[in-house]
Design a protein around this motif. Structure first.
Motif, PDB file in Angstrom:
ATOM      1  N   THR A   1      18.091  15.212   4.783  1.00 16.32           N
ATOM      2  CA  THR A   1      19.276  15.646   4.036  1.00 16.32           C
ATOM      3  C   THR A   1      19.532  17.124   4.259  1.00 16.32           C
ATOM      4  OG1 THR A   1      18.972  13.936   2.353  1.00 16.32           O
ATOM      5  CG2 THR A   1      20.315  15.836   1.747  1.00 16.32           C
TER       6      THR A   1
ATOM      7  N   TYR B   1      23.029  18.924   6.154  1.00 16.57           N
ATOM      8  CA  TYR B   1      23.848  20.045   5.691  1.00 16.57           C
ATOM      9  C   TYR B   1      23.726  21.245   6.630  1.00 16.57           C
ATOM     10  CZ  TYR B   1      24.973  17.895   1.194  1.00 16.57           C
ATOM     11  OH  TYR B   1      25.468  17.072   0.206  1.00 16.57           O
TER      12      TYR B   1
ATOM     13  N   TYR C   1      25.500   8.898  -0.144  1.00 12.13           N
ATOM     14  CA  TYR C   1      26.088   9.930  -1.012  1.00 12.13           C
ATOM     15  C   TYR C   1      26.379  11.210  -0.236  1.00 12.13           C
ATOM     16  CZ  TYR C   1      26.232  13.661  -4.504  1.00 12.13           C
ATOM     17  OH  TYR C   1      26.599  14.774  -5.235  1.00 12.13           O
ATOM     18  N   HIS C   2      25.407  11.682   0.524  1.00 14.67           N
ATOM     19  CA  HIS C   2      25.576  12.965   1.204  1.00 14.67           C
ATOM     20  C   HIS C   2      26.532  12.864   2.390  1.00 14.67           C
ATOM     21  CE1 HIS C   2      22.758  15.161  -1.257  1.00 14.67           C
ATOM     22  NE2 HIS C   2      21.900  14.159  -1.145  1.00 14.67           N
TER      23      HIS C   2
ATOM     24  N   GLU D   1      29.097  10.845   2.562  1.00 18.96           N
ATOM     25  CA  GLU D   1      30.433  10.791   1.960  1.00 18.96           C
ATOM     26  C   GLU D   1      30.867  12.179   1.503  1.00 18.96           C
ATOM     27  OE1 GLU D   1      32.857   8.480  -1.647  1.00 18.96           O
ATOM     28  OE2 GLU D   1      30.784   7.934  -1.171  1.00 18.96           O
ATOM     29  N   ARG D   2      29.937  12.913   0.930  1.00 16.11           N
ATOM     30  CA  ARG D   2      30.253  14.258   0.438  1.00 16.11           C
ATOM     31  C   ARG D   2      30.652  15.199   1.578  1.00 16.11           C
ATOM     32  NH1 ARG D   2      27.515  19.080  -1.278  1.00 16.11           N
ATOM     33  NH2 ARG D   2      28.435  19.871  -3.221  1.00 16.11           N
ATOM     34  N   LEU D   3      30.004  15.048   2.731  1.00 19.43           N
ATOM     35  CA  LEU D   3      30.269  15.922   3.875  1.00 19.43           C
ATOM     36  C   LEU D   3      31.329  15.365   4.826  1.00 19.43           C
ATOM     37  CD1 LEU D   3      26.596  16.975   4.743  1.00 19.43           C
ATOM     38  CD2 LEU D   3      28.361  18.420   3.709  1.00 19.43           C
TER      39      LEU D   3
ATOM     40  N   LYS E   1      19.446  14.416  -5.610  1.00 18.19           N
ATOM     41  CA  LYS E   1      20.167  13.348  -4.909  1.00 18.19           C
ATOM     42  C   LYS E   1      19.462  12.982  -3.605  1.00 18.19           C
ATOM     43  CE  LYS E   1      23.715  13.215  -7.800  1.00 18.19           C
ATOM     44  NZ  LYS E   1      24.008  12.008  -8.624  1.00 18.19           N
TER      45      LYS E   1
END
Length: 220
Positions: free
Chosen positions: A18, A22, A50-51, A53-55, A182
């Protein structure tokens, strides 16, 4: 000038991958999560979704269920099979899934070439080396050469965290503002992290080293 997104990343949904997602989001065009039957696989996958989708990074999920059916590892045999203690303890070798990264990287390389990408990324780190053969620098170098030789476009294997500790990775994540609540680490795979297995112990130590408040729900 906008950097070209030329890489595919193997993403579990744990702390290390994760952080890399990022850290290198400007070069990652695609992430892939593998379902191979581990105790914690599905909980990690929720975090990976989740990550991504966020990025705004596309995520593909690939079934490798044959590993869970045919391979021997405590990580595939239920929570009761997971030993407790630190990674330094020899009993943690029971959690090795034979050639897991080799298999995943082979699939990832084929997927990357099919998508016209130039690289595959893996988030192995220095803390893995003593226990997991397919996380060591020698493996990364040799597997990278095999991937390059076996693809028309000479796909590159990038593993920038190979020489870093988990604490150093967490420090990088802190600077990036990553919410580690998360992410999922526990090898037992329950709703709450057990707090006793090697990944839980290592997670706690890394977050403390980085000065991050640990909001992970632990059983102990």
């Amino acid at each position: 000038m906008t950097k070209e997104k030329d890489a595919l990343m193997v993403l579990s949904g744990g702390m290390d991958s994760t952080t890399m997602l990022y850290d290198h989001a400007d070069s990652i065009a695609l992430a892939v999560t593998f379902h191979y039957g581990s105790n914690h696989n599905e909980r990690e996958a929720v975090c990976a979704r989740y990550h991504c989708e966020r990025l705004g990074i596309e995520l593909i999920e690939i079934d490798l269920a044959f590993m869970g059916r045919h391979f021997s590892s405590a990580l595939l045999n239920g929570a009761d099979a997971i030993p407790e203690g630190h990674y330094a303890d020899s009993n943690m070798k029971a959690t090795v899934v034979p050639f897991r990264n080799g298999i995943m990287l082979a699939v990832a390389a084929g997927l990357a070439e099919s998508r016209g990408l130039q690289a595959v990324m893996l988030a192995n780190h220095a803390g893995d080396h003593s226990i997991y053969p397919d996380c060591r620098p020698g493996f990364v170098t040799t597997m990278g050469a095999a991937i390059a030789a076996g693809t028309y476009e000479h796909i590159e294997l990038r593993a920038p965290y190979t020489g870093m500790t988990k604490g150093e990775i967490a420090s990088r994540g802190k600077a990036l503002g990553i919410d580690y609540s998360k992410t999922y680490s526990c090898y037992k795979g329950a709703e709450k992290h057990c707090g006793r297995c090697a990944t839980c112990v290592e997670r706690r130590e890394a977050l403390a080293e980085a000065g991050i408040t640990d909001n992970t729900p632990y059983e102990d």
